[in-house]
Structure formats: structure tokens, C-alpha cells
Design a protein around this motif. Structure first.
Motif, PDB file in Angstrom:
ATOM      1  N   ALA A   1       1.973  -4.208   6.488  1.00 12.81           N
ATOM      2  CA  ALA A   1       0.992  -3.825   5.458  1.00 12.81           C
ATOM      3  C   ALA A   1      -0.413  -3.884   6.048  1.00 12.81           C
ATOM      4  CB  ALA A   1       1.101  -4.757   4.254  1.00 12.81           C
ATOM      5  N   ALA A   2      -1.213  -2.873   5.730  1.00 13.18           N
ATOM      6  CA  ALA A   2      -2.583  -2.830   6.247  1.00 13.18           C
ATOM      7  C   ALA A   2      -3.509  -3.588   5.299  1.00 13.18           C
ATOM      8  CB  ALA A   2      -3.022  -1.378   6.371  1.00 13.18           C
ATOM      9  N   GLY A   3      -4.799  -3.474   5.616  1.00 13.04           N
ATOM     10  CA  GLY A   3      -5.793  -4.197   4.844  1.00 13.04           C
ATOM     11  C   GLY A   3      -5.934  -3.696   3.413  1.00 13.04           C
ATOM     12  N   ASN A   4      -6.732  -4.445   2.660  1.00 17.69           N
ATOM     13  CA  ASN A   4      -7.075  -4.030   1.305  1.00 17.69           C
ATOM     14  C   ASN A   4      -7.969  -2.804   1.398  1.00 17.69           C
ATOM     15  OD1 ASN A   4      -6.931  -7.175   1.351  1.00 17.69           O
ATOM     16  ND2 ASN A   4      -6.539  -6.573  -0.757  1.00 17.69           N
ATOM     17  N   VAL A   5      -8.071  -2.093   0.303  1.00 16.73           N
ATOM     18  CA  VAL A   5      -9.066  -1.033   0.237  1.00 16.73           C
ATOM     19  C   VAL A   5     -10.429  -1.664   0.558  1.00 16.73           C
ATOM     20  CG1 VAL A   5      -9.501  -1.331  -2.255  1.00 16.73           C
ATOM     21  CG2 VAL A   5      -9.919   0.880  -1.179  1.00 16.73           C
ATOM     22  N   ALA A   6     -11.254  -0.932   1.325  1.00 20.04           N
ATOM     23  CA  ALA A   6     -12.552  -1.489   1.722  1.00 20.04           C
ATOM     24  C   ALA A   6     -13.524  -1.491   0.537  1.00 20.04           C
ATOM     25  CB  ALA A   6     -13.145  -0.670   2.862  1.00 20.04           C
ATOM     26  N   THR A   7     -14.268  -2.574   0.403  1.00 20.62           N
ATOM     27  CA  THR A   7     -15.257  -2.679  -0.685  1.00 20.62           C
ATOM     28  C   THR A   7     -16.251  -1.516  -0.602  1.00 20.62           C
ATOM     29  OG1 THR A   7     -14.987  -5.058  -0.544  1.00 20.62           O
ATOM     30  CG2 THR A   7     -16.919  -4.270  -1.745  1.00 20.62           C
ATOM     31  N   GLU A   8     -16.670  -1.173   0.610  1.00 18.12           N
ATOM     32  CA  GLU A   8     -17.648  -0.095   0.776  1.00 18.12           C
ATOM     33  C   GLU A   8     -17.084   1.234   0.266  1.00 18.12           C
ATOM     34  OE1 GLU A   8     -16.416  -2.489   2.929  1.00 18.12           O
ATOM     35  OE2 GLU A   8     -16.927  -1.634   4.857  1.00 18.12           O
TER      36      GLU A   8
ATOM     37  N   GLY B   1       0.804  -1.228   0.000  1.00 22.55           N
ATOM     38  CA  GLY B   1       0.000   0.000   0.000  1.00 22.55           C
ATOM     39  C   GLY B   1       0.833   1.271   0.000  1.00 22.55           C
ATOM     40  N   ALA B   2       1.979   1.237  -0.680  1.00 18.78           N
ATOM     41  CA  ALA B   2       2.875   2.396  -0.667  1.00 18.78           C
ATOM     42  C   ALA B   2       2.746   3.251  -1.928  1.00 18.78           C
ATOM     43  CB  ALA B   2       4.320   1.929  -0.529  1.00 18.78           C
ATOM     44  N   GLY B   3       1.883   2.825  -2.851  1.00 16.99           N
ATOM     45  CA  GLY B   3       1.771   3.530  -4.130  1.00 16.99           C
ATOM     46  C   GLY B   3       1.088   4.885  -4.000  1.00 16.99           C
ATOM     47  N   THR B   4       1.338   5.718  -5.000  1.00 14.85           N
ATOM     48  CA  THR B   4       0.660   7.009  -5.112  1.00 14.85           C
ATOM     49  C   THR B   4       0.058   7.065  -6.526  1.00 14.85           C
ATOM     50  OG1 THR B   4       2.735   7.979  -5.830  1.00 14.85           O
ATOM     51  CG2 THR B   4       2.176   8.224  -3.484  1.00 14.85           C
TER      52      THR B   4
ATOM     53  N   HIS C   1      -3.700  -2.207  -1.420  1.00 16.43           N
ATOM     54  CA  HIS C   1      -3.773  -2.178   0.047  1.00 16.43           C
ATOM     55  C   HIS C   1      -3.693  -0.710   0.472  1.00 16.43           C
ATOM     56  CE1 HIS C   1      -3.518  -6.524   1.177  1.00 16.43           C
ATOM     57  NE2 HIS C   1      -3.229  -6.598  -0.120  1.00 16.43           N
ATOM     58  N   ASP C   2      -4.208  -0.443   1.692  1.00 18.89           N
ATOM     59  CA  ASP C   2      -4.437   0.961   2.057  1.00 18.89           C
ATOM     60  C   ASP C   2      -3.514   1.465   3.167  1.00 18.89           C
ATOM     61  OD1 ASP C   2      -5.794   3.299   1.498  1.00 18.89           O
ATOM     62  OD2 ASP C   2      -7.330   2.946   3.023  1.00 18.89           O
ATOM     63  N   THR C   3      -2.341   0.880   3.279  1.00 20.94           N
ATOM     64  CA  THR C   3      -1.437   1.193   4.400  1.00 20.94           C
ATOM     65  C   THR C   3      -1.182   2.696   4.551  1.00 20.94           C
ATOM     66  OG1 THR C   3      -0.375  -0.859   3.708  1.00 20.94           O
ATOM     67  CG2 THR C   3       0.682   0.369   5.499  1.00 20.94           C
ATOM     68  N   TRP C   4      -0.952   3.368   3.450  1.00 20.33           N
ATOM     69  CA  TRP C   4      -0.624   4.801   3.496  1.00 20.33           C
ATOM     70  C   TRP C   4      -1.841   5.670   3.144  1.00 20.33           C
ATOM     71  CZ3 TRP C   4       4.572   6.921   4.077  1.00 20.33           C
ATOM     72  CH2 TRP C   4       5.529   5.945   4.395  1.00 20.33           C
ATOM     73  N   GLY C   5      -3.034   5.057   3.094  1.00 20.65           N
ATOM     74  CA  GLY C   5      -4.250   5.838   2.858  1.00 20.65           C
ATOM     75  C   GLY C   5      -4.434   6.309   1.424  1.00 20.65           C
ATOM     76  N   MET C   6      -3.728   5.693   0.490  1.00 23.18           N
ATOM     77  CA  MET C   6      -3.762   6.147  -0.903  1.00 23.18           C
ATOM     78  C   MET C   6      -4.592   5.241  -1.813  1.00 23.18           C
ATOM     79  SD  MET C   6      -2.004   8.903  -1.549  1.00 23.18           S
ATOM     80  CE  MET C   6      -2.499   9.654  -0.023  1.00 23.18           C
ATOM     81  N   ALA C   7      -5.181   4.178  -1.253  1.00 29.42           N
ATOM     82  CA  ALA C   7      -5.794   3.175  -2.130  1.00 29.42           C
ATOM     83  C   ALA C   7      -6.901   3.773  -3.015  1.00 29.42           C
ATOM     84  CB  ALA C   7      -6.331   2.012  -1.303  1.00 29.42           C
ATOM     85  N   ILE C   8      -7.767   4.595  -2.435  1.00 30.92           N
ATOM     86  CA  ILE C   8      -8.869   5.152  -3.235  1.00 30.92           C
ATOM     87  C   ILE C   8      -8.320   6.110  -4.306  1.00 30.92           C
ATOM     88  CG2 ILE C   8     -10.772   6.846  -3.063  1.00 30.92           C
ATOM     89  CD1 ILE C   8     -11.755   4.042  -2.535  1.00 30.92           C
TER      90      ILE C   8
END
Ligand code: HMG
Ligand code: MG
Length: 305
Positions: A246-253, A181-184, A209-216
Motif C-alpha cells: 500500500a502506498a502513502g495517503n493522499v497528499a495534503t497539498e 488505495g484500491a477504491g474507485t 491511500h493513493d496506491t492506484w492513483g484514485m485517491a483524489i
């Protein structure tokens, strides 16, 4: 490029979401989760993994999960298979779709599946052959597409190389995993453009994955490039045992909320997803990681006062 008008979501919660949970989860809970996810409208639900129970103890009930599923005709229940043994076990348990999983980083490949990238590709060949003979669909994964927990930066061309090999081998779709989840968004676009030169865009999926809050934000970038399939996990569950931190996947919701805002067809019932996220989070004894679920639950609670 215009955004796609329709997106397909592959729910990976029962596998990626649960594989790293430290406490043993009852098989019945896993089966109930899958049932509820299908009722939300999900048509592809990654159910479990036929991997070594020594490596990933949480998935040791894979055959039991598959055997007990109340299968819906319109739903696919893919399972992970790292080698021919996993494939044969999965087939015996009734799998009709499997996924092989490689990586764009040598060290991650060694840590995750105990072999090099090229050895992994060689291991997958007989799976593809056996799957073809048994009329089983095979999806491919590439991990560490936007960074590796051990090696750091990963070159887009290295991702393209592995994605191309999986596609050429016969994988009907290749899912590109930002495992840590490190991508931008900009890095996501550069990586996707490199891969799309070797594999048709329509055959690619994004797995963030959403570790850094960038998944969406990364999904939005991928939509702009033309990707229209995304993996996600109910309540944002997840993590890889071989990607520490590493944190979870981006949430489906959260993905559904994004798509709804963009007017993109997704076919899912957001309220039912929120109920399911609240239920599984309760079973695991924690708050849902999804900001959308938390906001909707807070709104419901306020309306009930
Ligand atoms: P190994 O130890 O090298 O395997 O593990 P081996 O072939 O040397 O066999 C050793 C023992 O394991 C033998 O048993 C085999 O029978 C058994 P023993 O004779 O000692 O009793 N074995 C198996 N048992 C059950 N199922 C099997 C299997 N294969 C061998 N399929 C192996 C190699 C690949 C099995 C191991 O490394 C493994 O299971 N790794 C899986 C790791 C994993 O599941 N990681 C998480 C999933 S990947 C992920 O999360 C990323 C993704 O989400 C995308 C992203 O986010 O990037 C997909
Ligand atoms: Mg993953």
C-alpha cells in the motif's frame, strides 16, 4: 447533492505517514514536522501511536513525542490507541484525543491488531469508558473499506456494521480507510451510501491511500455524497505495515489544490504546506510524492532562473 462549502482536513502524516518508514526517524524531526504542520493552519494533527514497539518500531517514541510537543491551544493532537494499555500510556503522556482502529476485514484485523473484529470492538469499549471519564475525545477508524490486502473485496454492509458499532460506542467521528488505495469513485459512493444509512454523514471522514492513483477522484466522489472531513498526509507520506504494497495517503497539498479549484474553504496555507512537504521529503531523502508540490516547486525553480 451540492458540494460542502467547507472541509476539515485531519493531517495524519506524523503517524500514518511515518509509521512504515524503515529507517528510525529522530524524535526531534517528528516534533518539528508537527510544529510546521500546525503553522500551515492544520487544526487536527495525528501525532503518533501508542502501539506495541514490537509491531511498529517507528512509533516507539510516542510518549516522548507527546511530551515534547509545543502545543497550540487551537490544535488537536490525536494519537492511536489499540487497547486500554495504549490509552493509559497516551493519557499519562498528555493525550487529549485518541483514535481506536478497527477493520471491516477479519484477516486484516488479525494481522494488524492480533484479534478479530468483534474482539477489537470489545477492546475498544473500556477505552471509550475511560476516555469519557477523562474527558478525552475518541475518533474511530474502519480499515479496508474498499478492499483488503488478504481477503480482496469487502462488502459495504460489513463496513457499515463496524462504523455503526464505533459510532454507537461513542466515537465522535468515524474515519473510513481505503487502506490499500484500491477504491474507485463509484465503489466509494456505494460504500459511503451504505455507511450513511447507519451513521450520519456529518460524522464520517474519508481516509484514502493513493496506491492506484484514485485517491483524489475518490475524495471528489465522497464530496458529492456529502462527506466534508478528509484525512491526508503531507507530501503523500505513508503506508500501513500490515497492508503490504500500500502506498502513502493522499497528499495534503493535493487535497488542498482540489478544494481550492472547487472554491471549498479549507483554512490551509498551500505554500507553507509545499515548504513543509519539501522539508520532510528532504529529511527522508526522497522526492515528495505529491504532484502538486512537485509542480509548485518546479514553477518556483523556473521563476528563480
Ligand atoms: P499483542 O501482541 O496481541 O498484545 O498485540 P498483547 O496484549 O498480547 O501484549 C503483548 C506485549 O505487547 C506485552 O508486552 C504488552 O505489554 C505489549 P510484554 O509483556 O510481552 O513485554 N503491549 C503494548 N505495548 C505498547 N503499547 C501497547 C501495547 N499493548 C500491548 N498499546 C497490539 C496487540 C494491538 C498491541 C499490536 O497488535 C499492535 O500494536 N498493533 C498495532 C498495529 C499498528 O499500529 N498498525 C498501523 C496502524 S493502523 C493503520 O495504519 C490503518 C489506518 O491508517 C486507517 C487505514 O488506512 O485504513 C488507521
Ligand atoms: Mg491509513
Amino acid at each position: 447533492m451540492a458540494l460542502p462549502s467547507k472541509v476539515r482536513i485531519v493531517e495524519v502524516g506524523p503517524r500514518d505517514g511515518l509509521q512504515n518508514e524503515p529507517k528510525s526517524i529522530p524524535t526531534a524531526t517528528k516534533i518539528e514536522l508537527i510544529r510546521r504542520l500546525a503553522a500551515c493552519g492544520l487544526r487536527s494533527i495525528e501525532a503518533t501511536a501508542f502501539v506495541s514497539p514490537r509491531w511498529v518500531p517507528q512509533m516507539k517514541d510516542a510518549a516522548k513525542v507527546l511530551a515534547a510537543l509545543d502545543r497550540q491551544a487551537e490544535v488537536a493532537y490525536p494519537v492511536l490507541t489499540p487497547n486500554l494499555k495504549g490509552f493509559e500510556d497516551a493519557l499519562a503522556a498528555g493525550a487529549r484525543e485518541v483514535a481506536v482502529f478497527g477493520a471491516a476485514s477479519e484477516t486484516f484485523s488479525q494481522k494488524n491488531i492480533n484479534c478479530s473484529i468483534s474482539e477489537a470492538l470489545q477492546r475498544f469499549e473500556p477505552i471509550l469508558e475511560a476516555a469519557k471519564a477523562a474527558d478525552v475525545k475518541v475518533r474511530g477508524y474502519v480499515s479496508c473499506v474498499l478492499g483488503c490486502p488478504y481477503q480482496g473485496e469487502v462488502a459495504p454492509l460489513a463496513v457499515a456494521e463496524v462504523a455503526h458499532a464505533l459510532f454507537e460506542m461513542g466515537c465522535y467521528e468515524v474515519s473510513l480507510g481505503d487502506t490499500i488505495g484500491a477504491g474507485t469513485p463509484e465503489k466509494t459512493k456505494v460504500m459511503l451510501e451504505a455507511v450513511a444509512r447507519r451513521v450520519p454523514l456529518k460524522k464520517l471522514a474519508g481516509h484514502f491511500h493513493d496506491t492506484w492513483g484514485m485517491a483524489i477522484a475518490n475524495i471528489y466522489a465522497a464530496l458529492e455524497v456529502g462527506v466534508s472531513v478528509f484525512d491526508s498526509s503531507i507530501a503523500g507520506l505513508g503506508g500501513c505495515p500490515y497492508a503490504p504494497g500500500a502506498a502513502g495517503n493522499v497528499a495534503t497539498e493535493d487535497v488542498v489544490w482540489l478544494l481550492k479549484g472547487l472554491g471549498i474553504d479549507h483554512g490551509l496555507d498551500l505554500n507553507a504546506l509545499v515548504d513543509t512537504a519539501a522539508w520532510i521529503s528532504g529529511e527522508l531523502g526522497r522526492e515528495p510524492a505529491s504532484r502538486v508540490t512537485r509542480a509548485i516547486l518546479a514553477k518556483r525553480a523556473a521563476a528563480a532562473c
